[in-house]
Design an enzyme around this catalytic site. Structure first.
Site, mmCIF file in Angstrom:
data_model
loop_
_atom_site.group_PDB
_atom_site.id
_atom_site.type_symbol
_atom_site.label_atom_id
_atom_site.label_comp_id
_atom_site.label_asym_id
_atom_site.label_seq_id
_atom_site.Cartn_x
_atom_site.Cartn_y
_atom_site.Cartn_z
ATOM 1 N N GLU A 70 22.806 16.922 97.302
ATOM 2 C CA GLU A 70 21.391 16.812 96.901
ATOM 3 C C GLU A 70 20.808 15.487 97.395
ATOM 4 O O GLU A 70 21.293 14.413 97.029
ATOM 5 C CB GLU A 70 21.277 16.925 95.373
ATOM 6 N N LYS A 244 21.694 18.201 83.585
ATOM 7 C CA LYS A 244 21.891 18.474 85.018
ATOM 8 C C LYS A 244 21.687 17.170 85.796
ATOM 9 O O LYS A 244 22.462 16.836 86.695
ATOM 10 C CB LYS A 244 20.907 19.560 85.469
ATOM 11 N N ASP A 260 38.595 17.017 88.610
ATOM 12 C CA ASP A 260 38.141 18.389 88.423
ATOM 13 C C ASP A 260 36.756 18.385 87.775
ATOM 14 O O ASP A 260 36.622 18.225 86.560
ATOM 15 C CB ASP A 260 39.187 19.092 87.528
ATOM 16 N N HIS A 359 11.608 12.637 95.842
ATOM 17 C CA HIS A 359 12.444 13.744 96.299
ATOM 18 C C HIS A 359 12.059 14.185 97.692
ATOM 19 O O HIS A 359 12.896 14.399 98.549
ATOM 20 C CB HIS A 359 12.260 14.948 95.351
HETATM 21 C C1 MEV Z 1 16.918 16.771 89.508
HETATM 22 O O1 MEV Z 1 18.051 17.076 90.291
HETATM 23 C C2 MEV Z 1 17.291 16.191 88.168
HETATM 24 C C3 MEV Z 1 16.131 15.989 87.196
HETATM 25 O O2 MEV Z 1 15.428 17.223 87.001
HETATM 26 C C4 MEV Z 1 16.710 15.498 85.877
HETATM 27 C C5 MEV Z 1 15.713 15.408 84.729
HETATM 28 O O3 MEV Z 1 14.684 16.103 84.734
HETATM 29 O O4 MEV Z 1 16.019 14.621 83.809
HETATM 30 C C6 MEV Z 1 15.137 14.988 87.743
#
Ligand code: MEV
Length: 409
Positions: A70, A244, A260, A359
């Site tokens: 990513e 995430k 792992d 991003h």
């Molecule tokens: C993107 O990979 C991760 C985010 O969505 C985490 C979040 O919203 O806290 C930016």
């Protein structure tokens, strides 16, 4: 005729009836180490590795390898870590034990009978565990506790707790479980299975940070981070996304260190649900004097610095060297600190001007490659995409086409 798994990697590629360029591509990306690692091997799937510079944990600076596909993850980790370094970086407040749980699962037994049986055979259980992994016991690790747990009227579990030392210990645990299982021969029919548990109840680690509000853009910005953090506690849908983001960083280091990541993530998500509702693994709040933004992350970590895949992956060994050959405890702290750094950068961006600008800048290079740019063209196309504020493949193709035209004329 040989079975597919008995063939060499080259023979497998032949069997798959691929075009010559496909075969050549897969062959070019093979490695000797990987050939021994999995079944039906045909090639290596490479992922980019970047470095998180100067992650400060417990007063020490680490250069942290991160493996991820990513584009914004390494940038976010560096951003979060540099903000934390405006304070004193990250601090470990709970170390967790290097212990792994294992379960022997019984059906149709009465918990009391099983508990009596375990009490009568406890020495034998420890002896079988020792015989199964004598080297572990010599190092001072190995089986530490046996306990019987009732699940319902019909089901009970014999839980083993094994000190795994410097290794994650999954294989050792399963070897011990299968050896200990033989003690229960009179219960043989009732044993449904024996396998480690990835829950990591005794392996919970906590890392904290205290960041001056000025480092996140002032009091208003810090308050917004605090507010956003509370959504991770009350909205499971927000918590999933926040976690995430935490795993963006954490799993990238787990992967780089040859550990792992599925085990770590499963344990993390289960821990996030321990109250009965899925919540964020982190909390951010302002200090009473509103001078600092305090962050905390807590979750179980069963990982190692030797054994398992680490022994078979030269990249993992080199990455541990890059980290300064950390102890298991240090690596756990580095992992959580990285997760918290990514989390801080994400909360700051989401509660600030959004994540898309950052991003998309990172994405621009990927899109340039997708449009066919190579070498120096990649950055040149990416710069143009950012300048035009149109970061999409069609624009990238146009820019690349124009560039190629210019060079031909
Ligand atoms: C993107 O990979 C991760 C985010 O969505 C985490 C979040 O919203 O806290 C930016």
């Amino acid at each position: 005729m040989k079975k597919f798994y008995q063939l060499t990697a080259e023979e497998r590629l032949e069997t798959l009836d691929l075009s010559e360029p496909m075969k050549a591509f897969f062959t070019r990306h093979q490695s000797e180490e990987s050939k021994q690692l999995i079944e039906n091997y045909i090639s290596d799937y490479r992922l980019p590795e970047g470095v998180l510079r100067n992650l400060q944990v417990d007063g020490k600076l680490y250069q942290v390898p991160m493996v991820t596909e990513e584009p914004s993850v390494v940038a976010a980790a560096n951003n979060g870590a540099s903000i934390a370094n405006k304070g004193n970086g990250f601090k470990t407040t709970q170390v967790g034990e290097a212990v792994l749980g294992g379960q022997i699962l019984f059906e149709g037994v009465h918990q009391k009978d099983l508990a009596d049986f375990v009490a009568e055979h406890v020495d034998e259980i420890f002896q079988r565990a020792k015989d199964a992994k004598p080297s572990m016991v010599e190092r001072g690790d190995g089986l530490e506790a046996v306990q019987v747990e009732e699940l319902d009227q019909n089901r009970a579990v014999v839980n083993l707790t094994v000190n795994t030392g410097k290794a994650m210990g999954a294989n050792a645990m399963n070897t011990i479980l299968e050896a200990v299982k033989t003690v229960f021969s009179s219960y043989e029919k009732e044993i449904v299975g024996a396998i480690l548990s990835n829950a990591g109840h005794d392996a919970v680690v906590t890392v904290e940070t205290s960041v001056p509000v000025s480092a996140v853009g002032g009091l208003e910005a810090a308050k917004k981070i605090e507010s956003l953090s509370t959504f991770g506690q009350v909205s499971p849908d927000r918590a999933v996304t926040e976690n995430k983001g935490i795993f963006n960083g954490l799993a990238a280091v787990v992967m780089a260190s040859g550990n792992d990541y599925r085990a770590v993530e499963a344990a993390g998500h289960a821990f996030a649900s321990r109250s009965g509702q899925y919540r964020s693994l982190s909390r951010w709040s302002l200090s009473e004097d509103a001078e600092f933004l305090n962050g905390k992350i807590e979750m179980p970590l069963n990982i190692g610095v030797l054994g398992g895949a680490i022994a078979a992956l030269p990249m993992a060994q080199k990455n541990l060297e890059l980290l300064g050959n950390p102890s298991v405890e240090e690596l756990k702290s580095v992992l959580l600190a990285t997760g918290l750094a990514n989390n801080l950068a994400a909360l700051k961006a989401v509660s600030g001007r959004g994540i898309q600008s950052g991003h998309m800048k990172m994405q621009a290079r990927t899109i340039a490659v997708q449009a066919g740019a190579t070498g120096d063209e990649i950055q040149a196309v990416a710069d143009q995409l950012i300048y035009r504020k149109h970061i999409d493949q069609k624009t990238a193709e146009e820019i690349l086409g124009a560039m190629k035209n210019d060079t031909q004329n």
